[in-house]
Scaffold this active site. Sequence first.
Site: not given
Length: 369
Positions: A92-94, A96, A146, A189, A216, A304, A306, A336
Amino acid sequence: MIEFELIHEDRNSHARAGIIHTPHGSFETPIFMPVGTQATVKTVSPDELKDLHAGIILTNTYHMFLRPGADLVEEAGGLHKFMNWDRAILTDSGGFQVFSLGELRKITEAGVEFRSHIDGSKKFLSPEISIEVQKKLGSDIVMAFDECIPYPADYEYAKKSTERTHRWETRCRDFFSSEATQALFGICQGGMYRDLRENSAKFLSELNFHGYAIGGLSVGEPRDLMYEMLSASTENLPLDKARYLMGVGTPDHLVEGVARGVDMFDCVYPTRVARNGMAMIHGGRLVMKNACFTHDFDVLEPGCECYACRNGFTRTYIRHLVRAGEIFGLRLLTLHNLYFLEKFMREIRESILEDRFDEFRKNFWEGSN
């Protein structure tokens, strides 16, 4: 270079199945991406992630920027070698994380000045710096820089913020090398305003990014409003590009995101709630600290596959580990929960390919009530 291959579209919704090809392998969509914030998915090894069929994970640019630093990761050969992961990585861009710092940051047209949450030192991130850091990290998918608009936010703030995000993302695209083996995704956004969401998606589509994210959302708004804003975004994005809903990982949001044409999701939810002693199961959840599991010798979810369930670790044992603060209990729950979501997404994909996603969606909501 990344390529999105559309395989099949659902007849009764916008749900679709595809394949995304990257320099570090291909993975099927829709997909949930485990989050490795600091170049590791908490308590889980790379081999265990592969056993879960994870084709791509997410790593956080903000945290890598602060510690250990992009230069050191580059010296190590990039994130893939640094963390011994040979499949795809999205960074991610940082943005947030920076904007969540509140009073610790100052936004200008140039970028964002902020204080490190680690030592309080002054730092600066701009569109160009974010892209440069992600280039050094060597991820397969790079996110544009962003501003994540908080909820609630008035219309004028959301409009000015979205317009600045557009200018920042244009700078990201211009700074990003067209010859790079990495791919650059734009981020829509617009806050909680339909016209801003629609305009953002249309504007960014004209910039011809390799893929598109919807940012967002899931920031405290009502569920129906979130879905309305998501539709306003996806309905105005190119059909031939991958779509990524950021920060969403609960089954209800995954189902409704897929129904609106989303291909990729990420969230810390499954690992975070595992560390709080919670197991995700079909139709609900198990809070392992509850006394009702004291003498419950069943596995977390019968059937399951797992690691925890197929090896017979019981609810009473896992409850004991959680209450005793033993790391193995958190690992069992993490494995799990991640398996649950990866399998959940494969089931969604199969339903799309077999033209029965509407049935899957209906059954999901009936089982959740």
